[in-house]
Design a protein around this motif. Sequence first.
Motif, PDB file in Angstrom:
ATOM      1  N   MET B 199       0.835  -1.198   0.000  1.00  0.00           N
ATOM      2  CA  MET B 199       0.000   0.000   0.000  1.00  0.00           C
ATOM      3  C   MET B 199       0.868   1.245   0.000  1.00  0.00           C
ATOM      4  SD  MET B 199      -2.852  -0.716  -0.671  1.00  0.00           S
ATOM      5  CE  MET B 199      -3.708   0.840  -0.603  1.00  0.00           C
ATOM      6  N   LYS B 200       1.931   1.198   0.812  1.00  0.00           N
ATOM      7  CA  LYS B 200       2.813   2.366   0.890  1.00  0.00           C
ATOM      8  C   LYS B 200       3.477   2.626  -0.452  1.00  0.00           C
ATOM      9  CE  LYS B 200       3.380   2.124   5.768  1.00  0.00           C
ATOM     10  NZ  LYS B 200       3.853   1.248   6.813  1.00  0.00           N
ATOM     11  N   LEU B 201       3.868   1.548  -1.111  1.00  0.00           N
ATOM     12  CA  LEU B 201       4.480   1.709  -2.428  1.00  0.00           C
ATOM     13  C   LEU B 201       3.457   2.217  -3.436  1.00  0.00           C
ATOM     14  CD1 LEU B 201       6.524  -1.583  -2.581  1.00  0.00           C
ATOM     15  CD2 LEU B 201       7.482   0.706  -2.651  1.00  0.00           C
ATOM     16  N   PHE B 202       2.264   1.662  -3.342  1.00  0.00           N
ATOM     17  CA  PHE B 202       1.239   1.987  -4.330  1.00  0.00           C
ATOM     18  C   PHE B 202       0.806   3.441  -4.197  1.00  0.00           C
ATOM     19  CE2 PHE B 202      -3.260   1.524  -5.870  1.00  0.00           C
ATOM     20  CZ  PHE B 202      -2.908   1.362  -7.198  1.00  0.00           C
ATOM     21  N   ILE B 203       0.575   3.842  -2.969  1.00  0.00           N
ATOM     22  CA  ILE B 203       0.139   5.229  -2.762  1.00  0.00           C
ATOM     23  C   ILE B 203       1.316   6.178  -2.895  1.00  0.00           C
ATOM     24  CG2 ILE B 203      -0.804   6.820  -1.054  1.00  0.00           C
ATOM     25  CD1 ILE B 203      -2.445   4.469  -0.035  1.00  0.00           C
ATOM     26  N   GLY B 204       2.483   5.731  -2.483  1.00  0.00           N
ATOM     27  CA  GLY B 204       3.649   6.580  -2.650  1.00  0.00           C
ATOM     28  C   GLY B 204       4.182   7.150  -1.362  1.00  0.00           C
ATOM     29  N   GLN B 205       4.120   6.388  -0.285  1.00  0.00           N
ATOM     30  CA  GLN B 205       4.708   6.891   0.966  1.00  0.00           C
ATOM     31  C   GLN B 205       6.122   6.348   1.113  1.00  0.00           C
ATOM     32  OE1 GLN B 205       1.379   5.564   3.401  1.00  0.00           O
ATOM     33  NE2 GLN B 205       1.327   7.633   4.232  1.00  0.00           N
ATOM     34  N   VAL B 206       6.912   6.545   0.080  1.00  0.00           N
ATOM     35  CA  VAL B 206       8.286   6.039   0.122  1.00  0.00           C
ATOM     36  C   VAL B 206       9.214   7.087  -0.474  1.00  0.00           C
ATOM     37  CG1 VAL B 206       7.713   3.612  -0.034  1.00  0.00           C
ATOM     38  CG2 VAL B 206       7.910   4.961  -2.105  1.00  0.00           C
ATOM     39  N   GLY B 207      10.497   6.882  -0.275  1.00  0.00           N
ATOM     40  CA  GLY B 207      11.463   7.787  -0.884  1.00  0.00           C
ATOM     41  C   GLY B 207      11.657   7.433  -2.341  1.00  0.00           C
ATOM     42  N   GLY B 208      12.188   8.398  -3.094  1.00  0.00           N
ATOM     43  CA  GLY B 208      12.422   8.111  -4.508  1.00  0.00           C
ATOM     44  C   GLY B 208      12.508   9.395  -5.286  1.00  0.00           C
ATOM     45  N   GLY B 211       8.998  12.218  -9.450  1.00  0.00           N
ATOM     46  CA  GLY B 211       7.779  11.813 -10.137  1.00  0.00           C
ATOM     47  C   GLY B 211       7.405  10.365  -9.962  1.00  0.00           C
ATOM     48  N   GLU B 212       8.277   9.588  -9.355  1.00  0.00           N
ATOM     49  CA  GLU B 212       8.043   8.146  -9.417  1.00  0.00           C
ATOM     50  C   GLU B 212       7.389   7.567  -8.180  1.00  0.00           C
ATOM     51  OE1 GLU B 212      12.050   6.790  -9.942  1.00  0.00           O
ATOM     52  OE2 GLU B 212      12.307   6.381  -7.827  1.00  0.00           O
ATOM     53  N   VAL B 213       7.233   8.399  -7.126  1.00  0.00           N
ATOM     54  CA  VAL B 213       6.836   7.788  -5.860  1.00  0.00           C
ATOM     55  C   VAL B 213       5.432   7.200  -5.872  1.00  0.00           C
ATOM     56  CG1 VAL B 213       8.448   8.814  -4.262  1.00  0.00           C
ATOM     57  CG2 VAL B 213       6.472  10.133  -5.004  1.00  0.00           C
TER      58      VAL B 213
END
Lengths: 201, 333, 459, 209
Positions: B199-208, B211-213
């Motif tokens: 979920m965190k990856l999908f929604i984007g609660q990660v570093g990166g 535009g890719e998060v």
Amino acid sequence: MSFKKDLIKGIFQENPVFRLMLGLCPVLATSTSVQNALGMGSAVIFVLLCSNIIVSLVRNWVPAKIRIPIYISIIATFVTIVDLVMAGYLPDLHKSLGLFIPLIVVNCIILGRAEAFAGKNGVFRSILDALGMGIGFTLALTIIATFREILGNGTWMGVPLFGPSFEPVLLMILSPGAFITIGLLIGLLNWTDHARKIRHS
Amino acid sequence: MNQRFISASPHIHDNLNIQKIMVTVIITLIPAGAWAIYLFGLQVLWITLTAIVSAVLTEFVCQKIMKRPVSILDGSAVLTGLLLAYNLPPDVPLWIPAVGSLVAVFIGKQIFGGLGFNPMNPALIGRAFLMASWPVHMTVFDAPLRNNMPVSGIDSVTGATPLAVFKHMREILIHKSDLLPEQVTQAQQTMAELNGAYMKLFIGQVGGCIGEVSALLLFLGGCYLLYHHIISWKIPVAYIGTVMILTTILGENPLFHALSGGLFLGAIYMATDMVTSPVTFRGRLLFGVGCGILTVVIRFWGGYPEGVSYSILLMNLVTPLLDKYTRPKVFGG
Amino acid sequence: MNIIATALLDLVDLIAGSVRSRAFSGGVHPEDCKHYTEHKIIEQCPLPDYVIIPLQQHIGAPSECLVEKGMSVKTGQPLSKSTQFVSVPVHASISGRIAAIEKRPHPGGNQSLSIVIENDGKDEWFDPAPDTPIDTDNIDIDDLKQRIQDAGIAGMGGASFPTHVKLSPPSDKPIDVIILNGVECEPYLTADHRLMLEKTDEILKGLHILMRIVRAKKAIIGIEKNKADAIQLMQKKTKRWKKISVLPLPVKYPQGGEKQLIRAALKRQVPAGGLPMDIGCIVQNVATALAVYEAVAFRKPLIERIVTVTGPGITEPKNFRARIGTPFHHLITASGGYTTSDVKIIHGGPMMGITELSDQVPVIKGTSGILVLDQSVSDLSREQPCISCARCVDVCPMKLMPNRIASFVEHDRIDEAVAYGLSHCIECGSCSYICPAKRHLVHYIKHGKALLVRKRNSS
Amino acid sequence: MEIKMLLIISVSAILVSNFVLHRFLGLCPYIGVSRQLDSAVGMGMAVVFVMSIASAVTWVVYRYFLEPTPVNLLARWLHVNPPDLTFLRTIAFILIIASLVQFVEMVIQKTSPGLYRSLGIYLPLITTNCAVLGVSILNIDQDYNFLQSLTNGFMSGIGFTLALVLMAGLREKLELANVPRAMRGAPIAFIMAGCMALAFLGFAGLKIG
């Protein structure tokens, strides 16, 4: 007049690198710093000069059919001399030029000049031709190396040019930088040529 | 006599034009950027704007020098700048996007004759240039996250992108025998956590990169583009599908690999760059498959944690050959 | 290496094949714009003061002129004679005096030798039609073909290939199916649509004659689904004939292209560079079928046809029955004239039609419509470079790569253009229609074909 | 272990340290013969062929004739102490390659006219292709054994062909591009090569196994 032309043509109109596109491999490989460029340039001038002299001296005794192997042997001899001398006296330079010292043998400029000029002309003119071509080669190499060293390392001849805050464009001393630099330089040259032609006409 | 218009047939045209395509793509990219601003802070906005302004200025100057009609209004330069910015870490100094856009538009595009003639994706050329020139700026992700990075076990690693963590942990697990047992256990735990963080990856609660998060927002944008036939499904599906299949074969979690890194951004927005991807049906499928294979190879064995942009660049090189050898058979032939 | 690559490509093809629909691949969906005229009953166009009849209105050898300036002719009188097989004569479409035999603008472009007849207002017929139709079943097949040739019938869908030639396939190529083309996929045009509604029986009788001539076992009438009324009517009238079926087709341009229609109707592909007869079928336009019936049953030569006069540039769009040779401006005036002074006049439909420099050109046998566009539709935007979006490749019904062909032609590299299938292009215009860069792809391809002809002639 | 080593050599020769894009060897044909795909493929095949043979032959010559080791054949035949002839490396190698190319050309011409027609015109060009001499010297410098040298020669040739063929495809496309006048021809080819090298940087640090 004609002698002067023999000398000058290699530097400008028939510059082996920018105009004739000869001997590109060492140009790109050894233009990472101006020192390397000058080292490579002098090696090439030496080999070119010596091989041109010898070829021009023996040109009347060499049978046409086997002239190429003979020219190659002559060139290879001088390359070996340079290789050994440089390994002995300039080990650092020898190390950084590496493979490209023995590869001077297959540098098309040298065989090309032997075949196209020294094999047909007298010793004096062949010397001028060799000097012109050699200097033209070294000049081109140095120009490219200047761009690459300044941008890619922040130095010129090893002397730092900018303050510590300068972050060098590492790419310039990597292979893509070499290709792009020479491409842009030749393009620039074509452009100025073209502009000059328009102005003349 | 009345005025007569003369032109070759056909006399009616679809109302889609290049400008509309570019603008639509740009609009669908905005949500992902907005999310990055929310996540990483306002500097993301300045990076993006710098990249765009630099790209447009470069295009303008190049076209003036070459005495060609200025076409900055077609939106392609803006898109290049935007995509470049989206491929940068959120905390780079502003001169990075400026230089990157300059290289992207000048070396990547204008020198080949401008829009339509560039053989490789300009934004990715810009990024590869930056990556090779200033690797430290481009690979260190120090920007603090708004909600704090939820994946633990990364304190020991520089760089906080999930893929970087993955790569590091994989190294540890491969060389188990050389390490202490507790290190191995910790690595296994981290891996499990990474793999569970869908979920965190999908929604984007990660570093990166900027535009890719958020895979979600990119996915939605992609759906919009697909629905309006701006892009075709072939490349993204083949690309993401290949990555998932290959990672499964290699015994890793396919969902983690699909959702992390720049795969969605790359597959939906950069591999589909029309100019640099094949035009034939089979060509596009093979292009996607090729990108997928290269991405996995670089992610697993390469020198970088992420391989999306290099894979696309490498496949750009193959595009003319793909076009040539997958030419459709003429109807009835 | 190669084997693996081939196997891989085959696999991709397999996947691709299962995704594709039943119809031909590609095609575009332009707005059909048929609302201008689709419900308007065909009107007889008042006879013009003069007609201009080009001697060459078909593909093939020219016919030989039989008349001289100053002679009086009657309606239906032959004006020329075919001396070769692939040729048809032209006939006087009104009665009157021959005012001139000279070069006049031809709607297909260029100047063409034409016979100008001044109307005497009487419309006297050269060979008046019998009151009751002749029983065609007793006429010998060769005789039927001769009558069709003498009546000057050439395909009325636009290509204008002499019909009797199409009906004479070599003996080693038996024809089992005739496909009647009522697709009319060009936007705006409704001539065939109205004809199918108003002359259903005559068209079917014409179809019977055609089937008898080639001994076809069955016939398929292809109609696009946007003409639901015509489909219904045709289905009703053909119910009792097992041999004839009506095939409703998805609305997609160029559904009416000969090869595309055959693909949809029979799932057969005409070999590249081949003819429909190679796979045992021929395609005839509905208007041609009607003309054949009238020529055989009423001895009526081809002197009139249905012309749709339409478009936003026309005050009152209409479907006309107009005599061949009627100048465009006469028909346009009969439709209430132009709506604006800045117009684009097109001979045919918007996808394949030709722009006319003047409205003085005449209606010819292949004129299915006169389309007048105003500025709102005439897109004259600047060409931009190709961005390889692949739309043209996706829509090309012939599965070519129009972008590549056009750019080869642009760089004068005809050989490569030919290698990429230049000669297979049917010039349907789908690629130019869809191109977001507004490149004039068809124009380049036509230019390339012209260069190719020149090159072949010179060598 | 040997297989793994060969795999590493292959990956390195083709992708990581591509002869053209990373080592700057064989640039003349890379720029000169990459205008058309057909000739690029022909050239590439010829180079693969010659580089493999040259790697093998030069390795044997170096090991058994030039190096002062107990296996030196000269020493055995002449019953002397093994002489150190390594300084003759450059001369020996270039002569071997030149005669090899001649020999190969003759053999192909005799045995397979078809192959000769497709490769023949490129063979003389290869003598001055520094990639061939380069790979021979590299094999010695890297201390490869015979099999490794052969692999390195073959795979380097493949790497060269890969770069050449990709370049030819791109240049065929560039022929139709609206490249600024001053950049047409060699300059744009260099820029293209630079971009290609940039993309190949993606393989940097590739580790198999």
